[in-house]
Design a protein around this motif. Structure first.
Motif, PDB file in Angstrom:
ATOM      1  N   LEU A   1     -21.003  -5.218  29.262  1.00 41.95           N
ATOM      2  CA  LEU A   1     -21.767  -6.462  29.324  1.00 41.95           C
ATOM      3  C   LEU A   1     -23.265  -6.185  29.362  1.00 41.95           C
ATOM      4  N   SER A   2     -23.655  -5.092  29.996  1.00 40.21           N
ATOM      5  CA  SER A   2     -25.069  -4.707  29.985  1.00 40.21           C
ATOM      6  C   SER A   2     -25.516  -4.355  28.571  1.00 40.21           C
TER       7      SER A   2
ATOM      8  N   MET B   1     -22.057 -11.803  34.212  1.00 39.65           N
ATOM      9  CA  MET B   1     -22.528 -10.479  34.609  1.00 39.65           C
ATOM     10  C   MET B   1     -22.538 -10.311  36.128  1.00 39.65           C
ATOM     11  N   SER B   2     -22.756 -11.392  36.856  1.00 36.79           N
ATOM     12  CA  SER B   2     -22.874 -11.281  38.310  1.00 36.79           C
ATOM     13  C   SER B   2     -21.554 -10.940  38.990  1.00 36.79           C
TER      14      SER B   2
ATOM     15  N   LEU C   1     -20.855 -20.388  39.697  1.00 37.02           N
ATOM     16  CA  LEU C   1     -19.576 -19.681  39.596  1.00 37.02           C
ATOM     17  C   LEU C   1     -18.900 -19.550  40.965  1.00 37.02           C
ATOM     18  N   LEU C   2     -19.647 -19.092  41.955  1.00 36.16           N
ATOM     19  CA  LEU C   2     -19.059 -18.866  43.276  1.00 36.16           C
ATOM     20  C   LEU C   2     -18.659 -20.168  43.941  1.00 36.16           C
ATOM     21  N   ASN C   3     -19.456 -21.219  43.738  1.00 34.35           N
ATOM     22  CA  ASN C   3     -19.119 -22.513  44.332  1.00 34.35           C
ATOM     23  C   ASN C   3     -17.849 -23.089  43.720  1.00 34.35           C
TER      24      ASN C   3
ATOM     25  N   GLY D   1     -30.909 -16.982  36.992  1.00 40.15           N
ATOM     26  CA  GLY D   1     -30.441 -15.922  37.883  1.00 40.15           C
ATOM     27  C   GLY D   1     -29.872 -16.457  39.181  1.00 40.15           C
ATOM     28  N   ILE D   2     -30.370 -17.612  39.617  1.00 42.11           N
ATOM     29  CA  ILE D   2     -29.866 -18.237  40.842  1.00 42.11           C
ATOM     30  C   ILE D   2     -28.705 -19.174  40.527  1.00 42.11           C
TER      31      ILE D   2
END
Length: 268
Positions: free
Chosen positions: A57-58, A26-27, A171-173, A164-165
């Motif tokens: 997705l929501s 979702m992020s 994913l970004l890493n 949430g963190i």
């Protein structure tokens, strides 16, 4: 004290790991679907499509709360959590295959179906996150009794902050590592003279350009020979495999959840 029971930490970890995957999807939902599929299916994957995908997705998150809660009322909370954890694994493992099927041959009549499969799979993955939220409180009541379930659930709530963190961070890493690896691979295959004429420096100085953001993967892709494929759509593959692994760990942890020892209950 609920914190002194192993069931708390096992269930807390299971819920966190299961919800992390859905939160990571979702992020980055809108940029993910555009980055992966826009080049292959530009007529279908537009900014409007990406926005609709994010909204879907929501809806998945909300519908998952209702659907899985209803299922848990029929088959029990423990069985529902087992289904949530085990079904997450094939869902995340399938996503890279669907991406590859679409991107490798975008002219194939099957490409739109691969895209539909990707959307459906990610939709189902997010419903699992919603299911974790709705099934967790009654599962706590099953383990500890309903008398103090409100206070007990308050101790479980930090799992929402953790997922949430952790979800977006993982994913970004992983995506950043995959992008760096892709750039390094491309630098070995690109014509050094073409690179120099484009960026004005020798290819050996590529690191300096990367540090200043003057060189990016998208710019390098424009220098690729026609027979080489763009690695950009596959940057999220390692993330999906990692999420499948986390779901596998969640399943193992959940199998270890047993009834709480009677010594932890109030004596009447």
């Amino acid at each position: 004290n609920v914190l002194s029971t192993p069931q708390f930490w096992l269930l807390f970890s299971t819920a966190t790991l299961l919800a992390t995957g859905g939160m990571s999807l979702m992020s980055v939902a809108s940029p993910l679907v555009q980055e992966v599929f826009t080049t292959a299916l530009p007529a279908l994957v537009t900014p409007a499509f990406a926005s609709a995908y994010l909204m879907a997705l929501s809806v998945a998150n909300l519908s998952g709360r209702v659907f899985w809660a209803a299922i848990s009322d029929k088959i029990g909370r423990r069985r529902t959590f087992t289904i949530l954890s085990l079904s997450s694994i094939p869902l995340y493992l399938t996503i890279p295959t669907l991406i590859s099927g679409c991107v490798s041959d975008p002219t194939s009549p099957l490409s739109p179906y691969y895209l539909a499969g990707f959307c459906t799979t990610s939709f189902l993955a997010v419903t699992i996150m919603g299911g974790v939220f709705s099934v967790l409180p009654p599962y706590e009541a099953d383990l500890y009794g309903s008398k103090y379930v409100g206070a007990i659930h308050g101790k479980f709530l930090p799992f929402s902050t953790v997922r949430g963190i952790a979800g977006p961070a993982i994913l970004l890493n992983l995506r950043s590592k995959e992008e760096t690896k892709a750039i390094e691979d491309l630098l070995l295959k690109i014509d050094p003279e073409l690179f120099k004429s484009t960026f004005g420096v020798d290819i050996s100085q590529a690191d300096l350009l990367l540090d200043t953001k003057a060189l990016t993967l998208s710019k390098l892709v424009t220098l690729l020979p026609p027979e080489m494929s763009d690695p950009s759509p596959f940057l999220y593959n390692s993330t999906m495999y990692t999420m499948a692994g986390l779901a596998g760990v969640a399943a193992v942890l959940h199998f270890a959840v047993t009834p709480v020892d009677k010594k932890h209950f109030e004596k009447t």
